[in-house]
Design an enzyme around this catalytic site. Structure first.
Site, short mmCIF file in Angstrom:
data_model
loop_
_atom_site.label_atom_id
_atom_site.label_comp_id
_atom_site.label_asym_id
_atom_site.label_seq_id
_atom_site.Cartn_x
_atom_site.Cartn_y
_atom_site.Cartn_z
N GLU A 35 -8.75 7.34 -3.01
CA GLU A 35 -9.97 7.53 -3.92
C GLU A 35 -11.17 6.94 -3.42
O GLU A 35 -10.96 5.73 -2.94
CB GLU A 35 -9.67 6.86 -5.44
CG GLU A 35 -10.73 7.06 -6.41
CD GLU A 35 -10.86 6.33 -7.42
OE1 GLU A 35 -9.89 5.47 -7.61
OE2 GLU A 35 -11.62 6.52 -8.63
N ARG A 262 4.06 -1.58 -2.49
CA ARG A 262 2.81 -2.02 -1.88
C ARG A 262 2.98 -3.15 -0.98
O ARG A 262 3.84 -4.06 -1.34
CB ARG A 262 1.65 -2.05 -2.64
CG ARG A 262 2.07 -3.17 -3.83
CD ARG A 262 0.95 -3.16 -5.00
NE ARG A 262 -0.26 -3.85 -4.17
CZ ARG A 262 -1.17 -4.26 -4.65
NH1 ARG A 262 -1.39 -4.00 -5.91
NH2 ARG A 262 -2.20 -4.65 -3.98
N LYS A 272 -8.50 -3.09 -4.28
CA LYS A 272 -9.96 -2.75 -3.94
C LYS A 272 -10.76 -3.46 -5.09
O LYS A 272 -12.00 -3.68 -4.70
CB LYS A 272 -10.01 -0.99 -4.16
CG LYS A 272 -9.95 -0.36 -2.79
CD LYS A 272 -10.30 1.01 -2.98
CE LYS A 272 -9.32 1.88 -3.62
NZ LYS A 272 -9.36 3.37 -3.50
#
Length: 561
Positions: A35, A262, A272
């Site tokens: 994104e 992750r 982020k």
RNA sequence: UGGCCCAUGGUGUAAUUGGCAACACAGCUGGUUUUGGUCCAGUCGUUCUAGGUUCGAGUCCUAGUGGGCCAACCA
């Protein structure tokens, strides 16, 4: 590559099974779907290496797809930064795609759903909808708009699209199952009204699709065979499959979503949102601050793409919680930098040495090899003179036998130069040493071949000649967080662990060959570490970053006392 | 207190799918070295618990324990 011999990770096992099950190798296609709302970090690097690595391994195309369905957070600048980072990592995407390219198809499919009675416009507040949704332990209940007529739904949805309603007034919801144990199946929102300009479609759309109504369809349109994402999307898989069920045709490949854990890195955060907080809070100078675990930060810090890729390969991929120690990352940079960087001499914390029996005004340009690892890197000249700098830590008035450095009455080899002996030192009024007076053995010059030059002395020091030294700003970095797992504490915010001393700026003295060093160039400052020229460098201000120190056995010996 | 996922040395991952638990990092010892770097040799240490299936279980089954995820008009 001889990759084929390596053990397979569980994703590769899945692909191998699919291949054995009748998938053609030519049907394999992957995608990396960021994104564009922030910069890529080490966690993304793992995903990039996974997806593009799979592409390389199976000779399959990999798309770079921007998941840009939320114009409130996304920007073109992030798109550019992401492309730069993926390219820098050394990967090549097949198609550059945008979820926003599919807005029309997505809209048409939504209309189809409405016509089939599988979607409806809800006109309640999000609070009311949340209440009706129930909890993981209790089922949801239908809201008052769940059974609107197809005609009314169609009309409302069209008017949503046309911008007749303000944000929050209506949403389009799938009609699935309010009693599902999976909260995501309790009539998930498909579209919301957003009067925001989109970085690509500008103001063409007043409604934007949600992630779940976008991702699987994007995969399908691009004919991605394996859609890999992180574990938190596992519950989304059921919805991903539901969406595909509504529109997949049998003669086209149906993508499958699979999930992996992750990567977490010790002493930092890979989120982020949290990295944005560091940027906005002014704790770092930007997304590419060399202390940041972003790809752009690591690049600026002096990391190589190879070292990051090797790191990702070594860490591997699995499904369990993990906290990878930064020392593994550091091992991989050192491993690569050791092979590729020329050796140079620089003094970070200078102490003046005067060689009393060396002729005043004389300068000798000595040969120095650029790399003991790689003879083809050649040699350079370094000036030697009566006044030199060595590191303060390399001299002690007295020390035990374990101290292989300079002490009064002791000898030491100056790298690429002569053997010197410390005769005396002078101190300022505080008692700190400001100058060491030495004598040198004129016959001991490195490489001269004389008996004296071959003499073994225990210590070898790096040094620079005072008169020819080049001053530079050197930025020494320490870990950004003092805690191993800053966001692993339930009761404490990760920001509490920000290390206030993560940056130390000093003036260092470099050998003159570094005067024209180019931005980005990487070196090993002998006995100190790996450094590179920072982008802040200007004509009259050389700036170096310390990428990583050398392994420091001496520090360990000292710690033990 | 529902559903789903996970559990292998200090850390991260493997284990030919039920057949001698291994690799890397970190640690420790020694050797080489004009970088206390590199390199080389060696060393330490592992299947969450309890049952079960089996000639044989890290792997399969059951239960337990521990951890994670799920109730955004974020992705």
């Amino acid at each position: 590559m001889e990759e084929s011999k390596k053990a397979l990770n569980f994703i590769e096992h899945i692909i191998e099974e699919d291949l054995a099950d009748g998938y053609a190798k030519s049907q394999l296609r992957f995608r990396f779907p960021p994104e564009p709302n922030g910069y890529l970090h080490l966690g993304h690097a793992s995903s990039i290496c996974l997806n593009f690595g799979l592409g390389e391994k199976y000779g399959a195309p990999v798309n770079l797809r921007f998941d840009d369905t939320n114009p409130a957070k996304e920007e073109k600048a992030y798109v550019d930064a992401i492309k730069r980072d993926v390219e820098w990592m050394g990967f090549h995407w097949d198609k550059e795609c945008y979820a926003s390219d599919y807005f029309q198809e997505l809209y048409d499919w939504a209309v189809m759903l409405i016509k089939q009675g599988k979607a409806y416009v809800d006109s309640q507040s999000s609070e009311d909808m949340a209440k009706q949704k129930g909890t993981p332990t209790e089922p949801g209940v239908p809201g008052p708009y769940r059974d609107r007529s197809v005609e009314e739904n169609l009309d409302l949805f069209l008017r949503m699209k046309n911008g007749e309603f303000e944000e929050g007034k209506h949403v389009l919801r799938a009609k699935i199952d309010l009693a599902s144990p999976n909260m995501l199946m309790r009539d998930p929102i498909l579209y919301r009204v957003l009067h925001k300009a989109h970085h690509r479609t500008n103001t063409d759309w007043c409604i934007y699709p949600m992630y779940d109504w976008t991702h699987g369809q994007s995969d399908y349109l691009e004919q991605v065979s394996h859609s890999l994402c992180t574990l938190e999307f596992l519950p989304h898989r059921e919805l991903y499959d539901w969406c595909l069920d509504q529109l997949v045709s049998k003669d086209r490949l149906r993508p499958k979503q699979r999930e992996f854990a992750r990567r977490n890195l010790s002493h930092t955060v890979v989120s982020k949102r949290k990295l944005l907080q560091l940027v906005e809070g002014g704790h770092v100078t930007g997304w590419d601050d060399p202390r940041m675990p972003t790809i752009s930060g690591l690049r600026r810090r002096g990391y190589t793409p190879e070292s990051i890729r090797n790191f990702a390969d070594t860490v591997g991929i699995a499904k369990r919680e993990n906290l990878v120690d930064v020392s593994l990352l550091e091992f991989h940079v050192r491993e690569h930098l050791n092979k590729i960087t020329p050796r140079v001499m620089a003094v970070l914390n200078p102490l003046k040495v005067v060689i009393t029996n060396y002729p005043e005004g004389q300068v000798e340009w000595l040969d120095a090899e650029n790399s003991p690892e790689d003879e083809s890197m050649g040699t350079r000249k370094v000036p030697f003179s009566r006044e030199l700098y060595i590191e303060k830590e390399d001299f002690r008035e007295e020390a035990n036998r374990k101290f292989f450095r300079l002490k009064l009455g002791g000898e030491v080899r100056l790298k690429n130069g002569y053997i010197i002996k410390a005769e005396s030192c002078t101190k300022d009024t505080d008692g700190s040493i400001i100058e060491v007076r030495c004598t040198y053995d004129p016959k001991s010059r490195s490489g001269s071949g004389t008996e004296e030059s071959l003499r073994k002395v225990k210590g070898t020091l790096h040094w620079v000649s005072v008169a020819q030294a080049v001053e530079a700003e050197v930025r020494l970095y320490d870990r950004l967080f003092s805690d191993e797992n800053p966001d692993g504490h339930k009761e404490r915010d990760f920001m509490e662990f920000v290390n206030p001393n993560s940056l130390l700026v000093i003036t260092a003295y470099l050998e003159p060959s570094l005067k024209e060093a180019k931005v980005g160039a990487r070196y090993q400052f002998q006995r100190l570490g790996y450094f590179n020229v920072d982008t802040d460098t200007t004509g009259d201000n050389l700036v170096f970053n310390r990428t990583v120190t050398l392994r420091d056995t001496w520090a360990k010996i000292q710690q033990k006392g």
